[in-house]
Design an enzyme around this catalytic site. Structure first.
Site, PDB file in Angstrom:
ATOM      1  N   HIS A 129      15.347   6.474   3.343  1.00 24.01           N
ATOM      2  CA  HIS A 129      14.376   6.763   2.524  1.00 24.01           C
ATOM      3  C   HIS A 129      14.245   5.793   1.281  1.00 24.01           C
ATOM      4  CE1 HIS A 129      11.422   9.326   0.418  1.00 24.01           C
ATOM      5  NE2 HIS A 129      11.877   8.816  -0.669  1.00 24.01           N
TER       6      HIS A 129
ATOM      7  N   SER B 282       4.946   9.252   0.538  1.00 23.26           N
ATOM      8  CA  SER B 282       5.145  10.615   1.458  1.00 23.26           C
ATOM      9  C   SER B 282       6.005  11.741   0.625  1.00 23.26           C
ATOM     10  CB  SER B 282       5.672  10.369   2.616  1.00 23.26           C
ATOM     11  OG  SER B 282       6.926   9.969   2.502  1.00 23.26           O
ATOM     12  N   HIS B 283       5.648  12.958   0.913  1.00 27.98           N
ATOM     13  CA  HIS B 283       6.740  13.923   0.357  1.00 27.98           C
ATOM     14  C   HIS B 283       6.628  15.027   1.522  1.00 27.98           C
ATOM     15  CE1 HIS B 283       8.754  15.079  -3.568  1.00 27.98           C
ATOM     16  NE2 HIS B 283       9.192  13.949  -3.168  1.00 27.98           N
TER      17      HIS B 283
ATOM     18  N   ARG C 166       3.788   8.513 -11.455  1.00 27.32           N
ATOM     19  CA  ARG C 166       4.990   7.836 -11.968  1.00 27.32           C
ATOM     20  C   ARG C 166       5.118   6.310 -11.508  1.00 27.32           C
ATOM     21  NH1 ARG C 166       7.367  12.658 -11.991  1.00 27.32           N
ATOM     22  NH2 ARG C 166       8.832  12.292 -10.415  1.00 27.32           N
TER      23      ARG C 166
ATOM     24  N   GLN D 186      12.773  19.241  -5.270  1.00 23.13           N
ATOM     25  CA  GLN D 186      12.797  19.295  -6.819  1.00 23.13           C
ATOM     26  C   GLN D 186      11.718  20.129  -7.284  1.00 23.13           C
ATOM     27  OE1 GLN D 186      11.923  17.132  -4.597  1.00 23.13           O
ATOM     28  NE2 GLN D 186      12.699  14.857  -5.046  1.00 23.13           N
TER      29      GLN D 186
ATOM     30  N   GLY E   6       3.511  -0.040  -0.175  1.00 23.03           N
ATOM     31  CA  GLY E   6       3.651   1.250   0.915  1.00 23.03           C
ATOM     32  C   GLY E   6       5.106   1.929   0.760  1.00 23.03           C
ATOM     33  N   ASN E   7       5.245   2.872   1.902  1.00 22.17           N
ATOM     34  CA  ASN E   7       6.053   3.674   1.845  1.00 22.17           C
ATOM     35  C   ASN E   7       6.720   4.190   3.290  1.00 22.17           C
ATOM     36  OD1 ASN E   7       6.236   7.380   1.901  1.00 22.17           O
ATOM     37  ND2 ASN E   7       7.990   6.065   0.888  1.00 22.17           N
TER      38      ASN E   7
END
Lengths: 229, 738
Positions: free
Chosen positions: B50, B95-96, B117, B241, B530-531
């Site tokens: 990640h 993403s989550h 954030r 979280q 990006g992610n």
């Protein structure tokens, strides 16, 4: 016209109402932080929408105890017009400046969409640019907009002409289907007894610019601008 | 310094916290000794998939990231592009997925909080949120629960912080049964010359912690998000979280207020891996060291260890480096918003991250090697085999009206009103194009410009042919931006895949990147942020490859924003682009041919001709700009008839079209050929002339009608009202079912 928009921690629709006031009056309102204890010399006080204190405890309950509220109460008693929109309406109810209370929507979901409102009276400094019975289209965006007061209170309010707006269908019929949040008697907005304080759940400030889809909220701000000019 | 008792390499600790034995040995080599518990935790999260992009880095480097309007490409918290008037658009998608599957409300809510954030960290005021969601089969017992929780979480957070959620996409497919996808995107606006970056500078400068207190939540969230799920994934709930949008709202206002002063040297949000990644990234980018005194970190409860504080992913926190002597400026602003603000350390010249707690050194590690020598894998991959082309003649021809009704009421094409009405898409008063259009359009405050925003991906194409699917995802965002009259400028990508240690999954990744690269180059449309989310896999079942693309463009005059709704009866309906009737991997194929022999195969998806895409799009944009078009809609899922039906529903008018083409009728109506648009115009001759001059195929199909009916070759297919009822009813009925 000089106006003040009160900012609480978690207010978030102040840009919308600042723009709406500026469109109608040509002047930007003063922004007043909730910790203040005095207000500038103004002709209109606005409590904007948002999630003051995150809606924690009960919508509007904590903000209603903010230091600025004492001064707002004094000004309202002296006749200064006060308008509370959405969270502002919830705060005014919690502060006792308006009768009733806002419960969670009957659907228990947040709801954001255009609704139709019937203007219940043109006899107020907020609504005199509308005709009584006129239907306007403005958006709602809330989770706790379900207006409640006991029947005796509601009857009294109706007799005194304290109902400002009701949810209706596009033809002005006040029906259960048009009641987007389960409010008592389809009530969307109410006045205090002297009709210088208005609270409403819908957002007329988001219907003041043609590019945003509706200008049906514009007469409300135009009326205030004219009355205070 | 405090240490765990030294162990020979042969006796590595039992729990390497997700590191491989080789990675553990590499950590020892960097340190020159065994890591402490805290250090091991730091290595574990920093080198997690990640945070480190260790499987994807090699391939991500191939994506085009430059253009004259790019101010900041990938590598910072978000991408930044110049939109003129001295303003910049700042945006990213993230993403989550893993947290949202375990705990949908909080997982999705904190996904929104995290991406917000990333954007305001760079000095931008967030003006719009989007989200791309993928869920499993509607009949799977978990799907309804996940949809309800994710949508409520996105709304609960976004509505409260007061950033409008203006659009997105939602798809259903059985491959997401064990791994839903929640990709959240935020777009913000900042003065182009006031962008804030994260590189530490100025030895001796104070390191300041602001925002919410640190608690024991989300510990090792980044590690959890870097592993497959198994039957015990429910036990991972403590790694998710908990979000507090009220605190986030205050944090946005406080940070933007502080950013208006000259106090900040660098700023970084504490997202995945919390205080660890923020301090390591700031020090690493600045080539400096950071010393932290954890006793000064505001904590929610007493007795938290160094390990817990460094690894906590408590939300709504930021780390800043201030100019010397400006601590009071920050303290005053954060006190106004009743947020914590504490000097917790300082910038050093040592190049080391030194973490102290109770006077003891709990970690002392060289930042440079930790970043530059982080693992990078060239994972084995195999190319996805080419699929055969599905001939239209092999696909059963259904009655067009019935087929249309079925498609418009199917999970992937039905109205998303149930979702978007739970999002405040209007707050701040600048939403010009609301959810339900090709792209959302939000006015840039103080200007006449608009930002057009869209997210797109067609995973069933990516699965059949990753390269074509990757190109198609990029092209579709470009097309959607074009359809509202915008100039597409740049994209953010959110790469969601299965386990990269499997060569066929890695092959999907490589293929998608290659397709995206080609499309970005052909369309002058770089990637600026990006992610990557890998290991979206449960018990060996991977998701469809899902490279979600978020596209951003500019509408120069927001009053000229184009919509898809038919505007009036009597306009000519014109199809732009070439139609061959491509049914392979189409929704018609998936929804209407289930019981047919062809359904057992995976077929080639529609090809993407990038030169034609560009030609067609440039023409459509020019026609919109010249005021020759009254409505415009891109054609994608479901093909031509679905696109026309959507235009009719949005406008409340009907249409009458005549189609006498060589292509079989059902393929013409439902084929998903790319690079196409439908436009309506009162001046068809000019549109056709302009198309001819541009070398773009343009075909008159018919006219819009006052009668609210859909008519094909003289026969009524369905009324607008019957179609609307079918289109609007599926999702509410599904969600209301017991």
């Amino acid at each position: 016209m000089k106006s003040a928009v009160i900012l609480f921690p978690g207010s978030n629709r102040e840009p919308d109402v600042v723009d709406a006031i500026e469109r109608s009056t040509g002047r930007k309102p003063a922004i007043v932080w909730h910790r203040e204890t005095e207000l500038p010399d103004v002709d209109l006080i606005v409590l904007p929408g948002g999630f003051s204190y995150g809606d924690y405890l009960r919508t509007g309950a904590i903000a209603a105890r903010s230091p600025i509220m004492n001064e707002i109460r004094r000004r309202a008693e002296r006749g200064t017009p006060v308008i509370g929109i959405c969270n502002g309406f919830q705060i005014l109810c919690e502060a006792g400046l308006l009768p009733g209370v806002l419960l969670p929507n009957a659907s228990l979901k947040f709801i954001c969409k255009d609704v139709y409102l019937r203007v219940e009276t043109s006899q107020s400094l907020f609504t005199n640019r509308y005709a009584t019975g006129q239907v306007i289209r403005v958006p709602v965006a809330h989770h706790d907009g379900n207006y409640f007061a006991d029947d005796a209170t509601l009857d009294r309010m109706e007799q005194r002409g304290q109902i400002a707006f009701r949810y209706c269908d596009p033809d002005g019929n006040v029906t259960p289907e048009a009641n987007c949040n389960g409010s008592a008697r389809n009530i969307a907005g109410v006045f205090n007894e002297t009709k210088n304080v208005l609270g409403l759940m819908p957002h007329p400030e988001d219907a003041t610019d043609p590019v945003l889809g509706s200008v049906d909220g514009r007469p409300l701000f135009d009326a205030l601008a004219e009355a205070m000019a | 310094m405090s240490r765990t008792s030294p162990t020979p390499k042969a006796r590595r600790p039992d729990d390497l916290m997700g590191l491989t034995p080789e990675e553990y040995d590499r950590a020892i080599a960097i340190l020159g000794r065994e890591p402490t518990l805290t250090e091991l935790g730091i290595f574990s999260v920093m080198w997690s998939e990640h945070c480190s992009y260790k499987s994807s880095k090699k391939w991500l480097k191939q994506l085009p990231t430059k253009a004259p309007w790019v101010i900041c490409g990938p590598g910072e918290n978000a991408g930044v592009i110049d939109i003129g008037d001295g303003l910049a658009a700042v945006f990213k998608m993230e993403s989550h997925n893993h947290p949202s599957f375990i705990e949908p409300y909080q997982g999705a809510a904190t996904g929104v909080g995290g991406i917000l954030r990333d954007v305001f960290t760079m000095g931008a005021r967030p003006i719009a949120n989007m989200n791309a969601l993928r869920f499993g089969d509607p009949s799977h017992p978990k799907t309804r629960h996940l949809v309800a929780g994710v949508v409520a979480g996105i709304g609960g957070y976004g509505n409260c912080v007061g950033v409008p959620t203006v659009g997105g996409e939602t798809n259903f497919d059985p491959s997401y049964n064990g791994n839903c996808l929640v990709n959240a995107m935020t777009v913000g606006i900042a003065p182009a010359d006031r962008i804030f970056y994260s590189a530490a500078a100025g030895p001796g400068n104070p390191v300041v912690y602001v925002g919410a207190k640190t608690g024991r939540d989300g510990i090792h969230g980044a590690t959890m998000a870097s592993a497959e799920f198994d039957e015990k994934s429910e036990e991972k709930r403590p790694t998710v979280q908990v979000g507090d949008p009220f605190t986030e709202k205050l944090l946005i206002e406080a940070c933007l207020e502080l950013m208006a002063t000259d106090a900040i040297v660098a700023i970084q949000d504490m997202g995945a891996a919390g205080l660890t990644s923020s301090s390591v990234e700031m020090a690493g980018k600045g080539g400096l060291g950071i010393e932290l005194d954890l006793d000064r970190v505001p904590t929610r409860e007493a007795g938290m260890t160094a390990y817990e504080i460094m690894l906590s992913e408590s939300q709504e926190r930021m780390l800043m480096i201030l100019k010397p002597g400006r601590e009071d400026v920050a303290a005053r602003i954060f006190a106004k918003y009743e947020l914590d603000c504490a000097v917790i350390g300082k910038v050093t010249t040592t190049g080391r991250l030194v973490v102290k707690k109770n006077g003891k050194v709990e970690a002392d590690m060289p930042v440079g090697p930790m970043v530059t020598q982080s693992p990078e894998y060239d994972r084995p991959w195999v190319r996805t085999p080419a699929r055969p082309v599905l001939e239209a003649d092999a696909v059963p021809a259904h009655d067009p009206g019935q087929a249309l009704k079925t498609l418009m009421a199917s999970p992937d094409l039905c109205s998303r009103r149930w979702i978007w009405e739970q999002y405040d898409y209007l707050v701040r008063g600048h939403t010009v194009q609301r959810p339900g259009g090709d792209a959302a359009v939000v006015r840039v405050p103080g200007t006449h410009k608009g930002l057009a925003i869209t997210t797109d991906c067609t995973p069933r194409y990516c699965y059949a042919d990753p390269e074509t699917g990757g190109a198609q995802a990029v092209a579709e965002t470009w097309r959607n931006l074009t359809a509202v009259g915008a100039r597409p400028l740049a994209i953010t990508d959110n790469m969601n895949f299965g386990n990269p240690e499997r060569p066929e999954i890695m092959g999907q990744f490589v293929g998608c990147i290659e397709g995206m690269r080609k499309a970005c180059l052909a369309l002058d449309y770089p990637v600026v942020s990006g992610n990557v989310s890998l290991y979206n896999e449960t018990q060996g079942q991977a998701i469809l490859p899902t490279p979600t693309i978020g596209g951003v463009g500019v509408v120069d005059d927001v009053t000229k924003t184009m919509g898809l709704a038919f505007q009036r009866p009597g306009d000519t309906i014109i199809l732009i682009g070439e139609t061959r009737g491509w049914l392979g991997q189409s929704l018609y194929f998936r929804e209407l041919c289930r019981d047919h022999a062809v359904a057992r195969e995976v077929w080639a998806p529609p090809p993407v001709d990038l030169a034609a895409e560009r030609r067609n799009g440039d023409l459509v944009r020019a026609l919109i700009g010249a005021g020759m078009v009254s409505a415009c809609h891109d054609l994608s899922d479901g093909g031509l008839l679905v696109g026309l039906a959507e235009m009719a529903l949005a406008g409340g008018f009907g249409f009458a079209i005549d189609i006498a083409d060589a292509v079989p009728l059902h393929a013409f109506l439902f084929g998903e050929d790319q690079g196409r648009y439908v436009v309506t115009s009162a001046d068809a001759d000019t549109v056709l002339d302009r198309a001819r001059a541009a070398g773009v195929p343009a075909t008159v199909l018919g006219r819009t009608t006052a009668e609210p009916r859909l008519t094909l070759n003289g026969a009524v297919l369905i009324s607008v009202e019957e179609l609307r009822a079918a289109h609007e009813s599926w999702l509410p009925a599904f969600m209301a079912a017991p």
